[in-house]
Design an enzyme around this catalytic site. Structure first.
Site, mmCIF file in Angstrom:
data_model
loop_
_atom_site.group_PDB
_atom_site.id
_atom_site.type_symbol
_atom_site.label_atom_id
_atom_site.label_comp_id
_atom_site.label_asym_id
_atom_site.label_seq_id
_atom_site.Cartn_x
_atom_site.Cartn_y
_atom_site.Cartn_z
ATOM 1 N N LYS A 22 67.251 78.487 80.540
ATOM 2 C CA LYS A 22 67.766 77.117 80.374
ATOM 3 C C LYS A 22 69.082 76.934 81.123
ATOM 4 C CE LYS A 22 70.290 76.065 76.604
ATOM 5 N NZ LYS A 22 71.572 75.357 76.585
ATOM 6 N N ASN A 23 69.990 77.884 80.919
ATOM 7 C CA ASN A 23 71.341 77.681 81.445
ATOM 8 C C ASN A 23 71.451 77.897 82.945
ATOM 9 O OD1 ASN A 23 72.172 76.838 78.990
ATOM 10 N ND2 ASN A 23 73.209 78.745 78.410
ATOM 11 N N ARG A 92 76.192 68.669 77.011
ATOM 12 C CA ARG A 92 77.475 68.853 77.688
ATOM 13 C C ARG A 92 77.331 69.255 79.151
ATOM 14 N NH1 ARG A 92 82.043 69.415 74.947
ATOM 15 N NH2 ARG A 92 82.722 70.629 76.719
ATOM 16 N N CYS A 116 81.943 69.596 70.112
ATOM 17 C CA CYS A 116 80.589 69.787 69.594
ATOM 18 C C CYS A 116 80.651 70.769 68.443
ATOM 19 C CB CYS A 116 79.634 70.241 70.690
ATOM 20 S SG CYS A 116 79.814 71.956 71.119
ATOM 21 N N ARG A 121 85.848 72.475 73.106
ATOM 22 C CA ARG A 121 85.276 72.558 74.447
ATOM 23 C C ARG A 121 85.856 71.546 75.448
ATOM 24 N NH1 ARG A 121 78.912 73.583 73.885
ATOM 25 N NH2 ARG A 121 79.201 74.637 75.869
ATOM 26 N N PRO A 122 87.135 71.688 75.782
ATOM 27 C CA PRO A 122 87.717 70.792 76.788
ATOM 28 C C PRO A 122 87.138 71.033 78.186
ATOM 29 C CG PRO A 122 89.309 72.464 76.099
ATOM 30 C CD PRO A 122 88.070 72.676 75.273
ATOM 31 N N VAL A 123 87.424 70.103 79.115
ATOM 32 C CA VAL A 123 86.938 70.273 80.495
ATOM 33 C C VAL A 123 88.119 70.268 81.476
ATOM 34 C CG1 VAL A 123 84.605 69.394 80.117
ATOM 35 C CG2 VAL A 123 86.436 67.779 80.675
ATOM 36 N N ASP A 124 89.308 70.633 80.978
ATOM 37 C CA ASP A 124 90.513 70.577 81.818
ATOM 38 C C ASP A 124 90.405 71.449 83.078
ATOM 39 O OD1 ASP A 124 90.460 72.604 79.819
ATOM 40 O OD2 ASP A 124 92.547 73.101 80.246
ATOM 41 N N LEU A 125 89.749 72.602 82.970
ATOM 42 C CA LEU A 125 89.658 73.476 84.152
ATOM 43 C C LEU A 125 88.784 72.842 85.235
ATOM 44 C CD1 LEU A 125 89.216 77.048 82.600
ATOM 45 C CD2 LEU A 125 91.322 75.852 83.194
ATOM 46 N N ASP A 305 76.329 83.642 73.105
ATOM 47 C CA ASP A 305 75.060 82.991 72.761
ATOM 48 C C ASP A 305 74.117 83.918 71.977
ATOM 49 O OD1 ASP A 305 75.938 80.695 73.952
ATOM 50 O OD2 ASP A 305 74.818 80.975 75.805
ATOM 51 N N ILE A 327 85.092 83.371 72.212
ATOM 52 C CA ILE A 327 84.856 82.310 73.209
ATOM 53 C C ILE A 327 84.960 80.911 72.580
ATOM 54 C CG2 ILE A 327 83.279 81.449 75.001
ATOM 55 C CD1 ILE A 327 84.031 84.323 75.584
ATOM 56 N N ARG A 397 65.858 72.393 71.992
ATOM 57 C CA ARG A 397 66.734 72.219 73.153
ATOM 58 C C ARG A 397 66.692 73.445 74.057
ATOM 59 N NH1 ARG A 397 72.701 70.349 72.180
ATOM 60 N NH2 ARG A 397 72.543 70.631 74.426
HETATM 61 C C1 EPZ Z 1 78.164 77.808 78.906
HETATM 62 O O1 EPZ Z 1 78.940 76.788 78.298
HETATM 63 C C2 EPZ Z 1 76.828 77.811 78.214
HETATM 64 N N1 EPZ Z 1 76.192 76.495 78.346
HETATM 65 C C3 EPZ Z 1 76.990 78.138 76.724
HETATM 66 O O2 EPZ Z 1 75.700 78.232 76.151
HETATM 67 C C4 EPZ Z 1 77.686 79.486 76.618
HETATM 68 O O3 EPZ Z 1 77.940 79.763 75.252
HETATM 69 C C5 EPZ Z 1 79.003 79.476 77.387
HETATM 70 O O4 EPZ Z 1 78.770 79.085 78.764
HETATM 71 C C6 EPZ Z 1 79.711 80.823 77.401
HETATM 72 O O5 EPZ Z 1 78.852 81.804 77.940
HETATM 73 C C7 EPZ Z 1 75.495 76.210 79.430
HETATM 74 O O6 EPZ Z 1 75.354 77.015 80.345
HETATM 75 C C8 EPZ Z 1 74.830 74.886 79.457
HETATM 76 P P1 EPZ Z 1 82.636 77.914 79.186
HETATM 77 P P2 EPZ Z 1 80.290 76.287 78.982
HETATM 78 O O7 EPZ Z 1 83.164 76.885 80.103
HETATM 79 O O8 EPZ Z 1 80.122 76.343 80.448
HETATM 80 C C9 EPZ Z 1 86.884 76.835 77.195
HETATM 81 C C10 EPZ Z 1 73.951 77.648 74.677
HETATM 82 O O9 EPZ Z 1 73.779 77.926 73.467
HETATM 83 N N2 EPZ Z 1 87.083 75.864 78.288
HETATM 84 O O10 EPZ Z 1 82.418 79.293 79.697
HETATM 85 O O11 EPZ Z 1 80.649 74.996 78.361
HETATM 86 C C11 EPZ Z 1 85.745 76.464 76.257
HETATM 87 O O12 EPZ Z 1 86.163 75.525 75.285
HETATM 88 C C12 EPZ Z 1 75.313 77.219 75.182
HETATM 89 O O13 EPZ Z 1 73.032 77.692 75.504
HETATM 90 C C13 EPZ Z 1 88.295 75.210 78.407
HETATM 91 O O14 EPZ Z 1 89.216 75.392 77.593
HETATM 92 O O15 EPZ Z 1 81.296 77.412 78.479
HETATM 93 C C14 EPZ Z 1 85.378 77.808 75.688
HETATM 94 O O16 EPZ Z 1 86.269 78.128 74.654
HETATM 95 C C15 EPZ Z 1 76.286 76.987 74.068
HETATM 96 N N3 EPZ Z 1 88.463 74.325 79.440
HETATM 97 C C16 EPZ Z 1 85.608 78.762 76.870
HETATM 98 O O17 EPZ Z 1 86.471 78.054 77.761
HETATM 99 C C17 EPZ Z 1 87.497 74.094 80.358
HETATM 100 O O18 EPZ Z 1 87.710 73.276 81.271
HETATM 101 C C18 EPZ Z 1 84.369 79.161 77.634
HETATM 102 O O19 EPZ Z 1 83.604 78.009 77.925
HETATM 103 C C19 EPZ Z 1 86.273 74.765 80.240
HETATM 104 C C20 EPZ Z 1 86.078 75.656 79.197
#
Ligand code: EPZ
Length: 418
Positions: A22-23, A92, A116, A121-125, A305, A327, A397
């Protein structure tokens, strides 16, 4: 809403075919925004999230057509650069259209995803990285407005911590930015390698695949390509736990041992045999399970996950385990439900202490997210009596044909349709 009924206590034996990831599929579909030509994808799982991504791309003008079993054809010209709240709030991963829309058209308006069930889960990066590449970004009315009137350019971006999504966002975007982009401290998840390989087939120039430093030389345009989605390591890990918790043995056909990262060794320590075979990964557990600690980390560490599913396994192991989530800040929502089934789990901050019990007992339960839902299915497979898992839409999902795959290996499981 559909529910799943399970009568526990039957060891799983047989073969489980692992679906496409999926991912990876979701991200590779987004790559369809980077060209007007067609992207032919194979081994795409039939999942609710894939349908949501198809819906999102369609409203940007990119048609997603089923061309056979597990095959999608993605292609078309961008006609709309806005990703609406109604779709982004459901999934997301929608945020990933931001950079590609900007790189192709010079503008994008994408709803902020919000928090969620598993964390804020911010998107600042994502946004800081795009700004470093020349984007002008403002936020208003819950939307991200991005413009790149002079186009995007390459940049060296060092992530303060590992983010899968931010790495993917900037990787996709940098393929069409002028000059060279270097992503330092990039995520190394196998799905990122899969995306990068697909982009290279489309004409991108990405090197360092599989490492934490990705170098992308921007090109003028990408073209169509054919790509097969890699097997889903989380689905594989989840069914490994299913075999282990029922004391059975299964072949996870198509799974790749390397992609399991630290999970394979952790399962081994817990008493589960995990062996690479020509056709996939064999899992068996003939003796008892032992309490084993785990701490979630970016790949190749123990994957977040799989945290909920591994916790269910430890709930019936001999001895105690400490499971630490680093995480996401709120990913223990399955704990109260497992405890209702007789587990003994206490949460202290970001760690859970699991004291193994001899058996769980079936109960009606409710899950809050995808992986947590499966942890309850696992508990049901091991429990005495009947378990009803509510809110099955979470499972749909991200897991294809759950009841069929488990029933084929001897589980007593059925979907109760509403
Ligand atoms: C991906 O989410 C996966 N989703 C998640 O799987 C998975 O748990 C996660 O990576 C970690 O492996 C998809 O691929 C669709 P991150 P993602 O950016 O990309 C913080 C599932 O069950 N962060 O690696 O959203 C964030 O809040 C899902 O299939 C910031 O602070 O994860 C988290 O604490 C759930 N700012 C950490 O980083 C940012 O701009 C890692 O998140 C981005 C992230």
């Amino acid at each position: 809403m559909d529910r799943i009924r399970i009568r526990g206590g039957r060891p799983l034996e047989g073969v489980i075919d692992i679906s496409g990831a999926k991912n990876s599929a979701l991200k590779v579909m987004v790559a369809g925004l980077l060209t007007d030509e067609r992207l032919e994808l194979e081994n795409v799982p039939a999942l609710a999230d894939v349908a949501t991504m198809a819906q999102l791309l369609a409203q940007h003008g990119i048609a997603v057509e089923e061309t056979g079993a597990k095959r999608l054809s993605v292609g078309g010209a961008i006609t709309n650069t806005e990703a609406p709240y109604d779709i982004v709030r459901k999934m997301r991963a929608s945020i990933l259209v931001l950079g590609p829309l900007l790189a192709r058209t010079g503008e994008a308006r994408v709803s902020l995803p919000g928090g969620c069930a598993i964390g804020t889960r911010p998107v600042d990066l994502h946004l800081k990285g795009l700004e470093a590449m020349g984007a002008e970004i403002t936020l208003d009315g819950g939307y991200i407005n991005a413009r790149a009137p002079k186009g995007l350019h390459g940049a060296t971006i060092t992530f303060p911590f590992v983010s899968v999504g931010a790495t993917e966002q900037l990787l996709l975007t940098a393929t069409l930015a002028a000059g060279e982009t270097v992503l330092v401290n990039a995520a190394r998840e196998p799905e990122i390698g899969d995306l990068a390989e697909c982009l290279n087939k489309m004409g991108a120039a990405i090197s360092g695949i599989g490492s934490d430093r990705l170098t992308i030389r921007g090109v003028k345009a990408l073209h169509g390509a054919r790509h097969t989605i890699l097997p889903d390591r989380i689905e594989a890990g989840t069914y490994a736990c299913a075999a282990a918790i029922t004391g059975g043995g299964v072949l996870l056909r198509g799974a790749r041992l390397h992609d399991l990262g630290a999970l394979a060794a952790t399962l081994g320590e817990a008493g589960v045999d995990v062996t690479a075979q020509a056709e996939g990964v064999a899992i068996s557990r003939r003796n008892g399970l032992h309490g084993t600690d785990a701490m979630t980390e970016p790949f190749p560490g123990f994957v977040t996950d799989m945290q909920a599913q591994f916790m269910t396994l430890m709930a019936v192991a001999e001895g105690a385990s400490m499971i630490t989530e680093t995480i996401f800040e709120n990913r223990f929502m399955h704990v109260p439900e497992l405890n209702r089934m007789g587990a003994r789990i206490n949460v202290h901050g970001s760690s859970a202490i699991v004291r193994g019990v001899p058996a769980l007992s079936g109960a009606p339960v409710m899950a809050t997210d995808l992986r947590a839902s499966f942890s309850l299915v696992l508990a049901g497979l091991a429990a005495k009596g009947e378990t009803i898992v509510n809110r099955v839409y979470h499972l749909d999902r991200g897991y294809e044909a759950v009841e069929r795959k488990l029933a084929a290996c001897g589980a007593e499981i059925e979907r109760l349709r509403d």
